[in-house]
Design a protein around this motif. Structure first.
Motif, PDB file in Angstrom:
ATOM      1  N   SER A  53      -0.433  -2.163  -1.680  1.00 25.47           N
ATOM      2  CA  SER A  53      -0.462  -0.713  -2.291  1.00 25.47           C
ATOM      3  C   SER A  53      -0.796  -0.876  -3.779  1.00 25.47           C
ATOM      4  CB  SER A  53       1.175  -0.635  -2.442  1.00 25.47           C
ATOM      5  OG  SER A  53       1.191   0.647  -2.951  1.00 25.47           O
ATOM      6  N   VAL A  54      -0.925  -1.884  -4.382  1.00 25.97           N
ATOM      7  CA  VAL A  54      -1.345  -2.110  -5.688  1.00 25.97           C
ATOM      8  C   VAL A  54      -2.860  -1.764  -5.524  1.00 25.97           C
ATOM      9  CG1 VAL A  54      -2.168  -3.549  -7.535  1.00 25.97           C
ATOM     10  CG2 VAL A  54       0.391  -3.739  -6.570  1.00 25.97           C
ATOM     11  N   LEU A  55      -3.514  -2.392  -4.597  1.00 25.95           N
ATOM     12  CA  LEU A  55      -4.930  -2.031  -4.394  1.00 25.95           C
ATOM     13  C   LEU A  55      -5.340  -0.996  -4.245  1.00 25.95           C
ATOM     14  CD1 LEU A  55      -7.746  -3.738  -4.520  1.00 25.95           C
ATOM     15  CD2 LEU A  55      -7.536  -4.296  -2.126  1.00 25.95           C
ATOM     16  N   LYS A  56      -4.634  -0.323  -3.184  1.00 28.17           N
ATOM     17  CA  LYS A  56      -4.858   1.105  -2.596  1.00 28.17           C
ATOM     18  C   LYS A  56      -4.785   2.145  -3.902  1.00 28.17           C
ATOM     19  CE  LYS A  56      -1.946   0.979   1.037  1.00 28.17           C
ATOM     20  NZ  LYS A  56      -1.558   1.335   2.305  1.00 28.17           N
ATOM     21  N   ARG A  57      -3.733   1.911  -4.465  1.00 31.53           N
ATOM     22  CA  ARG A  57      -3.499   2.788  -5.845  1.00 31.53           C
ATOM     23  C   ARG A  57      -4.608   2.656  -6.985  1.00 31.53           C
ATOM     24  NH1 ARG A  57       2.834   1.725  -6.647  1.00 31.53           N
ATOM     25  NH2 ARG A  57       2.807   3.159  -8.358  1.00 31.53           N
ATOM     26  N   ALA A  58      -4.934   1.606  -7.093  1.00 26.58           N
ATOM     27  CA  ALA A  58      -5.836   1.404  -8.034  1.00 26.58           C
ATOM     28  C   ALA A  58      -7.141   1.676  -7.819  1.00 26.58           C
ATOM     29  CB  ALA A  58      -5.947  -0.283  -8.493  1.00 26.58           C
ATOM     30  N   THR A  59      -7.602   1.610  -6.343  1.00 23.75           N
ATOM     31  CA  THR A  59      -8.845   2.079  -5.734  1.00 23.75           C
ATOM     32  C   THR A  59      -8.875   3.586  -5.989  1.00 23.75           C
ATOM     33  OG1 THR A  59      -8.999   0.110  -4.484  1.00 23.75           O
ATOM     34  CG2 THR A  59     -10.559   1.691  -4.126  1.00 23.75           C
ATOM     35  N   ARG A  60      -7.759   4.186  -5.668  1.00 25.19           N
ATOM     36  CA  ARG A  60      -7.402   5.545  -5.433  1.00 25.19           C
ATOM     37  C   ARG A  60      -7.898   6.239  -6.925  1.00 25.19           C
ATOM     38  NH1 ARG A  60      -2.019   6.318  -3.932  1.00 25.19           N
ATOM     39  NH2 ARG A  60      -2.749   5.264  -2.021  1.00 25.19           N
ATOM     40  N   GLN A  61      -7.396   5.674  -8.064  1.00 17.08           N
ATOM     41  CA  GLN A  61      -7.793   5.887  -9.321  1.00 17.08           C
ATOM     42  C   GLN A  61      -9.188   6.045  -9.699  1.00 17.08           C
ATOM     43  OE1 GLN A  61      -5.638   6.989 -11.732  1.00 17.08           O
ATOM     44  NE2 GLN A  61      -4.093   6.995 -10.289  1.00 17.08           N
ATOM     45  N   ALA A  62      -9.879   5.049  -9.279  1.00 19.36           N
ATOM     46  CA  ALA A  62     -11.363   4.850  -9.351  1.00 19.36           C
ATOM     47  C   ALA A  62     -11.966   5.943  -8.417  1.00 19.36           C
ATOM     48  CB  ALA A  62     -11.768   3.479  -8.772  1.00 19.36           C
TER      49      ALA A  62
END
Length: 304
Positions: free
Chosen positions: A50-59
């Motif tokens: 989830s951390v990776l998905k949310r960070a990538t969503r911001q990008a």
């Protein structure tokens, strides 16, 4: 926030941090999660993913990448997490004895004898510890009424969570204190007054029942560390967490024949389904009572 930061710094950045985000592929994420699945429980794997998905969503929202490849990957199954356990009566007695010399003594007694969540205990304020005044037929905070009374209760209305509220609306409850917990809180109040006097101007008054020696809120990690020290001194090992005092409370109540509906009310569950699902290993198997009753009425007569 602290938990997610730790997960990012421990599992995301060291393993994927060298890759440019535009170079990140679903295969990278797959391999990364597969490696982690050998060491992490499924719940932790989901959080890390989830951390990776949310960070990538911001990008993606800022046009730094065209798509979120982390969302194209399914989180694998990790290791089985350690199931929560409950203290036996003998272990509970040993732990209470070992806790007597600890700053956490009242914390342990309250959690074990009342089943409060550890975040509810950390957020408890002195104005929510109340004494029953017979002449007034009302509850008054011990900060006004003192401890020279026979009945006490706590308002479990707050928790160490975002917004300061309890986990659910049903979690807001008023619980009468058993004598053991009331006495532990009385002694704790006296010790805290001494800490406050010693700290002088350094004392930060948050009106918290459980706090540091300068009045600031307790850190959950420090509570866990101190609790492990208590269980070690009790001779029951260090593989215990403060939340298992709540499981132990449920187990003790169930062993004494307390109905599950009452236990659910005491621990602040909206219904019995959560109590049964989360604490099923600690609940006495009362479902057999119907069969036992019928055997008593009709006897074990052979059929047909």
């Amino acid at each position: 926030v602290t938990k997610l930061r730790i997960l990012a710094e421990t599992h995301v950045i060291p393993r994927l941090g060298k890759l440019k985000l535009q170079q990140l592929r679903a295969d990278h994420v797959d391999e990364w999660l597969d490696e982690l699945s050998n060491d992490l429980a499924t719940r932790t794997l989901r959080d890390v993913h989830s951390v990776l998905k949310r960070a990538t969503r911001q990008a993606q929202a800022r046009d730094l990448v065209l798509r979120n490849v982390a969302e194209l990957v399914t989180t694998p199954t990790g290791k089985d997490g350690r199931p929560s356990k409950a203290l036996t009566r003998h272990q509970a007695d040993a732990m209470l004895k070992a806790a007597e010399s600890s700053e956490l003594h009242a914390y342990v007694v309250l959690s074990l004898t009342m089943g409060v969540r550890t975040e509810e205990a950390r957020a408890l304020r002195w104005d929510h510890v109340v004494a029953w005044i017979p002449s007034l037929k009302a509850w008054h905070p011990v900060t006004e009424a003192g401890f020279k009374h026979k009945r006490f209760a706590i308002y479990v209305w707050r928790a160490d969570r975002i917004g300061g509220d309890t986990k659910t609306r049903k979690s807001r409850r008023t619980l009468e204190l058993p004598k053991l917990a009331a006495e532990a809180l009385r002694q704790h109040h006296t010790r805290q007054a001494a800490h406050k006097l010693k700290a002088g101007e350094a004392w930060q008054d948050h009106n918290l029942v459980f706090c540091t020696n300068v009045g600031t809120p307790l850190d959950a990690a420090n509570v866990r560390r101190a609790f492990r020290h208590i269980t070690k001194n009790a001779g029951i090992g260090t593989d215990w967490t403060p939340r298992e005092l709540r499981h132990s409370f449920v187990s003790i109540m169930s062993d004494q024949g307390v109905p599950i509906e009452t236990i659910a009310d005491l621990v602040g569950h909206a219904g019995t389904s959560v109590t049964e699902a989360v604490y099923r290993h600690q609940l006495k198997p009362v479902i057999t009572k119907g069969a036992h009753t019928m055997n008593t009425i009709f006897g074990d007569k052979p059929t047909g």
